[in-house]
Scaffold this motif. Structure first.
Motif, PDB file in Angstrom:
ATOM      1  N   HIS A  44      -5.995  -9.076  -0.852  1.00  0.00           N
ATOM      2  CA  HIS A  44      -5.623  -8.324   0.354  1.00  0.00           C
ATOM      3  C   HIS A  44      -6.589  -8.667   1.473  1.00  0.00           C
ATOM      4  O   HIS A  44      -7.683  -9.173   1.236  1.00  0.00           O
ATOM      5  CB  HIS A  44      -5.672  -6.816   0.069  1.00  0.00           C
ATOM      6  CG  HIS A  44      -4.497  -6.328  -0.704  1.00  0.00           C
ATOM      7  ND1 HIS A  44      -3.463  -5.630  -0.124  1.00  0.00           N
ATOM      8  CD2 HIS A  44      -4.171  -6.479  -2.003  1.00  0.00           C
ATOM      9  CE1 HIS A  44      -2.558  -5.342  -1.052  1.00  0.00           C
ATOM     10  NE2 HIS A  44      -2.956  -5.857  -2.207  1.00  0.00           N
TER      11      HIS A  44
ATOM     12  N   HIS B  45      -9.678  -5.259   4.671  1.00  0.00           N
ATOM     13  CA  HIS B  45      -8.562  -5.138   5.606  1.00  0.00           C
ATOM     14  C   HIS B  45      -9.075  -5.201   7.044  1.00  0.00           C
ATOM     15  O   HIS B  45     -10.174  -4.749   7.337  1.00  0.00           O
ATOM     16  CB  HIS B  45      -7.824  -3.817   5.391  1.00  0.00           C
ATOM     17  CG  HIS B  45      -6.960  -3.828   4.164  1.00  0.00           C
ATOM     18  ND1 HIS B  45      -7.158  -2.980   3.114  1.00  0.00           N
ATOM     19  CD2 HIS B  45      -5.901  -4.596   3.836  1.00  0.00           C
ATOM     20  CE1 HIS B  45      -6.251  -3.218   2.182  1.00  0.00           C
ATOM     21  NE2 HIS B  45      -5.478  -4.201   2.582  1.00  0.00           N
TER      22      HIS B  45
ATOM     23  N   HIS C 128       0.795  -1.246   0.000  1.00  0.00           N
ATOM     24  CA  HIS C 128       0.000   0.000   0.000  1.00  0.00           C
ATOM     25  C   HIS C 128       0.816   1.280   0.000  1.00  0.00           C
ATOM     26  O   HIS C 128       0.939   1.967   1.016  1.00  0.00           O
ATOM     27  CB  HIS C 128      -1.004  -0.018   1.152  1.00  0.00           C
ATOM     28  CG  HIS C 128      -1.988  -1.118   0.987  1.00  0.00           C
ATOM     29  ND1 HIS C 128      -2.970  -1.101   0.007  1.00  0.00           N
ATOM     30  CD2 HIS C 128      -2.100  -2.305   1.617  1.00  0.00           C
ATOM     31  CE1 HIS C 128      -3.659  -2.219   0.078  1.00  0.00           C
ATOM     32  NE2 HIS C 128      -3.158  -2.977   1.026  1.00  0.00           N
TER      33      HIS C 128
END
Ligand code: ZN
Length: 315
Positions: A220, A186, A86
């Motif tokens: 992710h 996330h 990221h």
């Protein structure tokens, strides 16, 4: 260099894809976590990617983490790779490329689609001019931010990546790897830490995106995801799976237990191995899952280097 084998991340990923297995990506923010990840991969003889986000790189030092991973790769001669996770600014991406990172996640997913494409393409050209072998990953869709424990999960069903936009994005940017939004997110909810709830993935969407793009894909926010879904996601076309929050939870629990059991101990190397072992158990479990070949692997041309790695590291 002493005749070491030079592993290339692309070869390892393509080889893993042809065998129907996934490559684990684990974020680290200190040497303890890095030791735990490295030791787990060596124990299982599988390749591994170490990730460091901008925050994690700022804490460890961009050059310092690159030097540590390089040292592990050379001393133990095994396929351990370093990813700049990221990365939101070009300067930060350039710093990581110059430090020797193997891949960069250039994440402009918060920007409008056209601007994301234009700036990702520019960044890709700049980064490849620093290191032609570096892999650049682009991201579209919303998978949230923060690998930590969240109170609640917002409804992101409307911001999932479509196969059409994935195809256009990959073609126009030329990214090596795509990170789609396919039900992943996330961080974890408290109920996921306790194991009561698991994340579920949109497996049909993964397969459609893979068929539309034929691109390497990263998942992710893999922490707390249903084990069966993770295996099916690999079969559907996911190549790299990111695990971060699960490691952070294990780190904290291991540390808390060590402090509670040794209330007067002040020697770090007597306390910290418990936290390292706690993290290692999570990494080992995840790597075993990702490296279990499924029945219908996707096929790509095998590469000579990859074959050699395959023999040594079961990819
Ligand atoms: Zn991520």
């Amino acid at each position: 260099m002493n005749g070491e084998i030079m592993y290339q991340l692309r070869d390892v990923l393509e080889q893993a894809q042809s065998k129907g297995i996934g490559v684990g990506h684990f974020n680290v923010s200190d040497w303890l976590l890095l030791k735990a990840v490295s030791a787990s991969a060596q124990e299982l003889k599988v390749p591994v990617i170490v990730g460091a986000s901008e925050g994690e790189r700022e804490f460890m030092g961009v050059g310092q983490i690159a030097a540590l991973v390089k040292s592990l790769r050379e001393e133990h001669d095994f396929p351990i790779f370093l990813n700049a996770d990221h990365t939101h600014s070009l300067n930060s991406a350039i710093a990581a490329a110059k430090a020797g990172f193997d891949s960069i996640v250039f994440d402009l997913s918060a920007l409008p689609f056209e601007e994301n494409i234009r700036r990702t393409k520019q960044a890709l050209e700049t980064l490849k001019s620093i290191n032609p072998a570096i892999l650049v990953e682009g991201e579209i869709g919303d998978i949230g931010t923060g690998s930590e424990i969240h109170e609640s999960a917002p409804d992101r069903s409307k911001s999932l990546t479509t196969p059409e936009e994935a195809k256009e994005y990959v073609e126009r940017t030329g990214v090596d790897i795509l990170a789609p939004a396919v039900g992943n997110m996330h961080g974890m909810l408290q109920a996921m830490v306790q194991g009561d709830v698991r994340k579920r993935l949109d497996l049909a969407r993964i397969r459609e995106i893979k068929d539309a793009t034929e691109c390497l894909l990263t998942l992710h926010g893999g922490s707390g995801t249903d084990n069966g879904d993770l295996q099916k996601a690999i079969t559907a076309g996911i190549n790299i799976i990111h695990i971060n929050t699960e490691l952070r939870v294990a780190w904290r629990h291991g540390l808390e237990d060590a402090l509670a059991q040794n209330p007067h101990e002040v020697v770090p190397y007597k306390l910290l191995p418990a936290a390292e072992e706690s993290v290692k158990q999570v990494v080992l479990e995840r790597l075993r899952l990702f490296n279990q070949a499924q029945r219908q692997p996707r096929t790509t041309p095998a590469q000579a280097d990859g074959e050699k790695i395959a023999q040594e590291y079961r990819v």
